[in-house]
Every structure is written in structure tokens, then in C-alpha cells.
Scaffold this active site. Structure first.
Site, PDB file in Angstrom:
ATOM      1  N   MET A 159      -3.468  13.815  -4.418  1.00 40.06           N
ATOM      2  CA  MET A 159      -3.855  12.432  -4.312  1.00 40.06           C
ATOM      3  C   MET A 159      -5.199  12.377  -3.652  1.00 40.06           C
ATOM      4  O   MET A 159      -5.500  13.149  -2.763  1.00 40.06           O
ATOM      5  CB  MET A 159      -2.814  11.709  -3.451  1.00 40.06           C
ATOM      6  CG  MET A 159      -2.753  10.213  -3.559  1.00 40.06           C
ATOM      7  SD  MET A 159      -2.837   9.626  -5.207  1.00 40.06           S
ATOM      8  CE  MET A 159      -4.491   9.115  -5.192  1.00 40.06           C
TER       9      MET A 159
ATOM     10  N   SER B  60      -3.620  10.460 -13.821  1.00 43.94           N
ATOM     11  CA  SER B  60      -4.462  11.496 -13.229  1.00 43.94           C
ATOM     12  C   SER B  60      -4.430  11.362 -11.718  1.00 43.94           C
ATOM     13  O   SER B  60      -4.126  10.294 -11.181  1.00 43.94           O
ATOM     14  CB  SER B  60      -5.907  11.343 -13.705  1.00 43.94           C
ATOM     15  OG  SER B  60      -6.535  10.241 -13.061  1.00 43.94           O
ATOM     16  N   ASP B  61      -4.721  12.440 -11.007  1.00 40.55           N
ATOM     17  CA  ASP B  61      -5.062  12.283  -9.607  1.00 40.55           C
ATOM     18  C   ASP B  61      -6.386  11.520  -9.559  1.00 40.55           C
ATOM     19  O   ASP B  61      -7.090  11.398 -10.569  1.00 40.55           O
ATOM     20  CB  ASP B  61      -5.164  13.641  -8.910  1.00 40.55           C
ATOM     21  CG  ASP B  61      -4.896  13.554  -7.418  1.00 40.55           C
ATOM     22  OD1 ASP B  61      -5.069  12.467  -6.841  1.00 40.55           O
ATOM     23  OD2 ASP B  61      -4.514  14.571  -6.817  1.00 40.55           O
ATOM     24  N   CYS B  62      -6.729  11.009  -8.399  1.00 40.07           N
ATOM     25  CA  CYS B  62      -7.804  10.019  -8.350  1.00 40.07           C
ATOM     26  C   CYS B  62      -9.176  10.662  -8.521  1.00 40.07           C
ATOM     27  O   CYS B  62      -9.658  11.369  -7.631  1.00 40.07           O
ATOM     28  CB  CYS B  62      -7.710   9.221  -7.074  1.00 40.07           C
ATOM     29  SG  CYS B  62      -6.211   8.221  -7.055  1.00 40.07           S
TER      30      CYS B  62
END
EC number: 3.2.1.37
Length: 804
Positions: A1, A314-316
Site C-alpha cells: 500500500m 493496483s497498489d497506489c
């Protein structure tokens, strides 16, 4: 994250729109930060903004006559009908984690990115009064050390109850970016505190209990909150030696992928029916995870059985990272297309919203390609009742949850229970603990509380925390109980200054009991921050040694805090250090929990879920080496393969009482089984033959000491002839916690052992049951053992789809 940089203020949908496309060119990243080194993505306001949330009006709003508001239709059909009403620009505007909604349809803006690692985070907390806080539980690594799967489920259920209450007030989303089920492979990793530890079977059980607790008992009809299993896959390094997570390419064999890095995601998808999965920043074997159809389609959907309309986020900024720093795509538009086509449905970031029009213009994508992901997201929202007009509990049991439910669930005091159950007693010389009130009456006892954790408040929470109702430091807890407290910080977490030593020694000199509280915290282990060393940092050990020399006959108790382990061998071997406990990040009630364990109001039964290695381990081989098996400078990773001598082993944990462990009447010390006979049994009610029970490991557990106590058990297996070498030292096949075993009482421990526990993974990634001899043993002491002989022919019980 991704790191959220700073806590944003709430914004209206109109303000969000102003943050969006018009700024794309002005804000586009033209500086090309070297994300091969920098581990924190530069997230734009549109991505990180928290927003006030509201429900679409299906009674009187523009959508009232559309299929999306027809509660008799399927969630997918309802979502698909809604998305079909979007223009292309409206569709693209809703592909990011901050979806802008569609004002002409009365569709509000929506924020996918809510956090729930160990309580609500990224909620719109009020300044005071109702909705000003939510329960902050211990970090998962401490909760898992309790070996209590019911506790994991209960915590997740409370988090989701509080989340739905906040959601009903417009202060929280219906999706959470949790749990983190990556395994804590290497001890330097900064985010190990967020995980269930280093063992993949523990991680898989944690995933199941957390996800089903978050999502509720009937996610298809009444989804409570949508959980997100993260980070998929092979993610367990932040910035070790300037190897940034944003650009890491992790080389992982098919054997290790199948055996260690993905089983917990398999369980999350197949068994827990997780509604969302987050693809990771890193690449695996040359392909960024968010651009890899092998991970997102072949494995996740075709093999693991991910729910039909579950979505991948997606992760950020991971979609952007496909372009920079991975260089896998030639432009941001190409990166967006690669991610969409691979199966990344929603972009936590702005790459989709700012560049998908270019992808379409280039002919790389069609509208249908983009629609698929947005339909999946909104299918999840339909399942959560986002569009339901009838808010009675009979139809949706969660739409009436309110602040009173937050108060009620917090009052259950489960955060405190989790902390007391997870704390691990590492050392207890001459049974100095517990320091009972009879022996040390609070009104007549002076406690010296020394160290950088002695007055900890926010430190107790670890990372990904929201507003807690309170944070009880060890100092406050002992003062609250009536002890006289001599407090001195003495030194900082990483300090080399000795200026506070004299005050610390003075505090100890006039005390009856000395407690040193230190270790590590988020200044050393955090998102985007790995440790370089696993020794005690700064000069903390120097101060502890001085306290030990001055202690004389006074008890000196050391609290080793933090998620990762530090090498405490010098404390283990120092006879003047009376006791050593590991306390992790114990949450809002952490001070109470630590005090009550020390004084015996609660008795410890936690066990380490990571190995405490000697400090030299972190210097022997690169932390980016993902190979589990020993080879070259790599001495093997995790307790399963480590060939050295641990300071404290995975599974170590002492009690205040004594237990006699023996074979029960139902225990057979040697079992012979035929592989073909086992595998021919019917298992229609199971998702996989690997889940078929083979036998129950049983033992009699008798409390032979003087104190009532919980008992925790780990059952390990080993073999030296089943399948090819090398053979793991041992592996965990089951675990349990027996509550409140009274003095003199005998209880039967019963741990089921499944087919998958006898399978080994070959170089192709297939799970194979080989003939041979296995030994099952209870805990590290191995006082109860069962010999299992498997006869017959080897058989593949789980076929791994290789990557072409």
C-alpha cells in the site's frame, strides 16, 4: 500500500473534479524521480483525498427507474447496466481509486481506498463526539502470536461493524485495502508488523479468518465490507540497500512461488471468497505484477478460483510504475493499457484517469476492456447494498449500524484481550514473573520504568492507524494500578547519547522493580523503510547492561517491542536480566496488557511467529534473495530452511505455569497409510483434495503448575526420505489454543492434519504426496510424537500451471 504522505482533509465531489483532468499535464511527473531508489510514490491529491461519501438515491434520484436500482436483478447485471450509461469520459473518470461519480446520473463520487489493517484508517473522523475514533487493535503479527483463529475473526468482524457504522454516516468506504498477507520472509523487512509472520500456513489461516470476518457470513447477498488481499505477489522488501519496492524485480522460482509466496492468496480467493486482490509494486521474473496476466489471470482467476466478478486494484501508483521505474512500458498510456489487459481493474492512482484516452486513441484498448474492471468494482458495491433503497435490517443488516455499535463493540475490550493473548514470554529466570500484587503490593512498590517505550502512546499502534479512543502507555498503566513509578527515558530508539543514563540509573536505584521498555518502532521499520541491522539499535543494550549490573537482586524485566525481532542473545545469556518479553505493537490498551502480564493478572501463552536470528544473519546474504532453500551465502530462510542456530526459534513461548504433555488414549504412535487409499476418498464438499483430513494429532495437556493458564500448541512435521532432497528442517501443519486450563486439569488437544500437510512441492511447482516416513511433533519440546508412514505411489495433488 502506498504512503499517504499526510492526512488529507475531506473534499466535495466538485472539488475532486477540479483536482482531476485539468491538472493532468501540469502535474504529470516529468522529473522522473529515480524510483529504483526512492520507495515512496509521489501520489497526487486526486488519489490520496478522503471524501464525504453518500449512497445513490434509488428511490427518488435519476437512477430510480434503471436496472441498477432493481434489487431482484443479479449484482453483475445491475452493475453492467449502470456502466453502460456512462460516456467514455465518465467511464475513465471512475477507473481510479477516487471515482468521480456521474453527477447527471446522481451517482456520487466514491473512494475505494479505505484502510483496515488493525482498525479503521483513512476514515473521515470527526473532530469530537460521535465518529471521532475507532478501536485500534494490536498489529497482526502480535494478534497471530496468540494462535487463536477465533480472535482473528472476531477482530475483523468488529472492524467491519465499525466500518459499516462509519459508512452509514458518510465517513468510510465499503472496500478496505486489507489484509496484508505477505509472509515475513526476511527480518529486515519494514512491514513485517502488518503480517501474520513468516509461516505461509499461518498466513493462509489468518487470511481466511480475517477476510470472512470482514466480509460477513453471506458476501454474495449481503457483503459487509469488501476485503482486499495484498500485496500479490512476492512483495517483502521496501528499500533495503536502496532497492526500492517500486522498481524491484524479484527472481522467484516456480517452486518457491507455489510453495511460499502464493498459497495464502490461493486460500483467500478459493476459500475465503475475497472480493478484491491488490497487485504489488514489484516485478516478478521480469514482469511487473500489475502487468502480469500470468498472476492476474492464469493463477488468480483460472487456478485459484477468484470470485467471478471480483476486482483487482493496483497498489497506489503501481500502474504508473510499470512505466517508471520498471520501463516495461514505453509511456504512461502504454502502462495503463498493459495493466488493463493483464487484469488490473482499478488503478489506485491517476494513471488510468489521465491516460486511458490516449491508450484508446493509440488503438491499444477498447471501451469494453476498460468497462470490465469498473463493472467488477460496482458489482462489489451492489453486493454491499450501496444501491439498495430499503434500509431495514431485515433486507440489509448493515445499513442501520451507527455510532452506538462502535461504542458497543469497543466496550467488548477485544483489543486488550488480543494483546494479552499475543505477548510472548521469551525468558523467565527462576520464575521471577509474575510480580504478583501479593509479593509486590502496588501501594508499597516502586517501579522504575525506563526506556523509549516506557511512556509510549502512538508507538503502541504501529502503522496504518486511525484515531484511537485512548492509548495507554506502560507508565500510565502502572500509575493507574497504584504503583509509584520512577520514569526515565534513558535513551532513544536509535540514540547514541548517554546523557540520560544517569537519570535512568538513579530511577532504578530507588525502585523495587526495574522494567526496561525498548526495542524498535516505526522510526526504523515502516512502509518504505527496511532495517539495515537486526541488532538492538543505538545504545539501548549498553543502558540495559548498566541496569543489569546495578540491579543486584531486584527483578529486571526487559520488554522487547516492535514488529520485527532484534538479536537479544546478550539479554538471554545475562543472568541479571530476570525476564524478557516480546510485546509487538499492542494497540490502544497496550500498557494495560503489558502491566497485567507482568503482574500475573493475565498469564502469557503467545508464541513467536517469526524467528529471532543472530544479528549476523542480516549481513550474510542480500535481503533481495528470494530463494528459501540454503545455497551459497544464503543459510536458508524462515525456520523451515534456516541451517543456523536461532536466538529464539519460531514457535518459542513460555508459560507461568507448567504443563505435562503426553499421548492421549486416542493417539497412535505409528500410523501406516496408503496414498492411493487416502486420495480415493470422496471429497465433493472440499475445494481441493489437499484439504482432506488424514488424521487427528491428539495429546493430553495437564496443568501441573500453580496457575491457571491458556495453552498454545504448534504441530510440526519433518521427513528425511519422502521426496527429493533437500529436506526442510520442519514445517507447521496445525496449531491451536486451549483456553483457561485450570490447575490440575487435563484437556485433550486435537489438531487435524490434512493431505496438503504431507505434500511437498517439486521444482515445477506441483504439490506431490510422496511415499516415505514423516514425524509429527508437538511444539519445540517434541514431547508428543507420531510416526506416519505413507506407502504406495507418489501422486500430484495440486497441479501448478507453469508460465510459458
Amino acid at each position: 500500500m502506498a504512503h499517504s504522505m499526510s492526512r488529507p482533509v475531506a473534499a466535495t465531489a466538485a472539488a475532486l473534479l477540479a483536482l482531476a483532468l485539468p491538472q493532468a499535464l501540469a502535474q504529470a511527473n516529468t522529473s522522473y524521480v529515480d524510483y529504483n531508489i526512492e520507495a515512496n510514490p509521489d501520489l497526487y491529491p486526486l488519489c490520496i483525498e478522503t471524501i464525504p461519501l453518500s449512497f445513490p438515491d434509488c428511490q427518488n434520484g435519476p437512477l430510480r427507474s434503471h436496472l441498477i436500482c432493481d434489487e431482484t436483478a443479479t449484482p453483475y447485471d445491475r452493475a453492467a447496466s449502470l456502466i453502460s450509461l456512462f460516456t467514455l469520459d465518465e467511464l475513465i473518470a471512475n477507473t481510479g481509486n477516487t471515482g468521480l461519480g456521474v453527477s447527471r446520473l446522481g451517482l456520487p463520487a466514491y473512494q475505494v481506498w479505505s484502510e483496515a489493517l488493525h482498525g479503521l484508517d483513512r476514515a473521515n473522523f470527526s473532530d469530537s463526539g460521535a465518529y471521532n475514533w475507532a478501536t485500534s487493535f494490536p498489529q497482526p503479527i502480535l494478534t497471530t502470536a496468540a494462535l487463536n483463529r477465533t480472535l482473528i475473526h472476531q477482530i475483523a468482524s468488529i472492524i467491519s461493524t465499525q466500518g459499516r457504522a462509519f459508512n452509514n454516516a458518510g465517513r468510510y468506504g465499503l472496500d478496505v485495502y486489507a489484509p496484508n498477507i505477505n509472509t515475513f520472509r526476511h527480518p529486515v523487512w519494514g512491514r513485517g508488523q502488518e503480517t501474520p509472520g513468516e509461516d505461509v500456513s499461518l498466513a493462509a489461516v489468518y487470511a481466511y479468518e480475517y477476510i470472512t470476518g470482514i466480509q460477513g457470513p453471506d458476501p454474495e447477498s449481503n457483503l459487509k465490507l469488501a476485503a482486499t488481499a495484498k500485496h500479490y505477489a512476492g512483495y517483502d522488501i521496501e528499500n533495503w540497500h536502496n532497492h526500492s519496492r517500486l522498481g524491484n524485480d524479484m527472481n522467484i522460482t516456480q517452486q518457491d512461488l507455489s510453495e511460499y509466496y502464493t498459497p495464502q492468496f490461493h486460500v483467500a480467493a478459493r476459500d475465503a471468497k475475497v472480493q478484491s486482490v491488490m497487485c504489488a509494486y514489484n516485478a516478478v521474473n521480469g514482469v511487473p505484477a500489475c502487468a502480469d496476466s500470468y498472476f492476474l489471470q492464469t493463477l488468480l482467476r483460472d487456478t485459484f478460483g477468484f470470485v467471478d466478478h471480483g476486482y483487482v486494484s493496483s497498489d497506489c501508483d503501481a500502474a504508473y510504475n510499470i512505466y517508471n521505474p520498471h520501463g516495461y512500458a514505453s509511456s504512461q498510456a502504454a502502462a495503463a493499457a498493459e495493466a488493463i489487459l493483464a487484469g488490473t481493474d482499478i488503478d489506485c492512482g491517476t494513471t488510468y484517469q489521465w491516460h486511458l484516452n490516449e491508450s484508446i486513441a493509440a488503438g491499444d484498448l477498447s471501451r469494453d476492456d476498460i468497462e470490465q474492471g469498473v463493472i467488477r468494482l460496482y458489482t462489489t458495491l451492489v453486493q454491499a447494498g450501496y444501491f439498495d433503497s430499503n434500509t431495514t435490517k431485515a433486507n440489509n443488516p448493515y445499513r442501520d449500524l451507527s455510532w452506538s455499535d462502535v461504542l458497543e463493540t469497543d466496550a467488548w475490550n477485544i483489543s486488550y484481550q488480543a494483546a494479552t493473548q499475543g505477548i510472548v514470554l521469551l525468558k523467565n529466570s527462576n520464575n521471577v514473573l509474575p510480580l504478583t500484587e501479593k509479593a509486590y503490593p502496588p501501594s508499597n512498590t516502586t517501579v522504575a520504568l525506563i526506556g523509549p517505550w516506557a511512556n509510549a502512546t502512538t508507538q503502541l499502534l504501529g502503522n496504518y492507524y486511525g484515531n484511537a479512543p485512548y492509548m495507554i502507555s506502560p507508565r500510565a498503566a502502572f500509575e493507574e494500578a497504584g504503583y509509584k513509578v520512577n520514569f526515565a527515558e534513558g535513551t532513544g530508539i536509535s540514540s547514541t547519547s548517554t546523557s540520560g543514563f544517569a537519570a535512568a540509573l538513579s530511577a532504578a536505584q530507588s525502585a523495587d522493580v526495574i522494567i526496561y521498555a525498548g526495542g524498535i518502532d516505526n522510526t526504523l521499520e515502516a512502509e518504505a523503510l527496511d532495517r539495515e541491522s537486526i541488532a538492538w539499535p543505538g545504545n539501548q543494550l549498553d543502558l540495559i547492561q548498566k541496569l543489569a549490573s546495578a540491579a543486584g537482586k531486584k527483578p529486571l524485566i526487559v520488554l522487547q517491542m516492535g514488529g520485527g525481532q532484534v538479536d537479544s542473545s546478550s539479554l538471554k545469556n545475562n543472568t541479571n536480566v530476570s525476564a524478557l518479553l516480546w510485546g509487538g505493537y499492542p494497540g490502544q490498551s497496550g500498557g494495560f496488557a503489558l502491566r497485567d502480564i507482568i503482574t500475573g493478572k493475565k498469564n502469557p501463552a503467545g508464541r513467536l511467529v517469526t524467528t529471532q536470528y543472530p544479528a549476523s544473519y542480516a549481513e550474510e546474504f542480500p535481503a533481495t534473495d528470494m530463494n528459501l532453500r540454503p545455497e551459497g551465502d544464503n543459510p536458508g530462510q524462515t525456520y523451515k530452511w534456516y541451517t543456523g542456530e536461532a536466538v529464539y526459534e519460531f514457535g518459542h513461548g513460555l508459560f507461568y505455569t507448567t504443563f505435562a504433555e503426553s499421548s492421549s488414549n486416542t493417539t497412535t504412535k505409528e500410523v501406516k497409510l496408503n496414498i492411493q487409499d487416502i486420495l480415493s476418498q470422496t471429497h465433493e464438499d472440499l475445494a481441493s483434495i489437499t484439504q482432506l483430513p488424514v488424521l487427528n494429532f491428539t495429546a493430553n495437556i495437564r496443568n501441573t503448575g500453580k496457575l491457571e493458564s491458556d495453552y498454545t500448541a504448534m504441530v510440526f512435521a519433518n521427513t528425511s526420505d519422502a521426496g527429493p532432497a533437500p529436506y526442510p528442517k520442519k514445517w507447521l501443519v496445525g496449531w491451536d489454543r486451549l483456553g483457561e486450563v485450570k490447575v490440575g486439569e487435563t484437556r485433550e488437544l486435537r489438531v487435524p492434519v490434512e493431505v496438503g500437510s504431507f505434500a511437498r512441492v517439486n521444482e515445477d511447482g506441483d504439490w506431490v504426496v510422496f511415499p516415505g516416513t514423516f514425524e509429527l511433533a508437538l511444539n519445540l519440546e517434541r514431547k508428543v510424537r507420531v510416526k506416519v508412514v505413507l506407502e504406495g505411489e507418489e501422486e500430484v495433488v495440486l497441479k501448478w500451471p507453469g508460465k510459458e
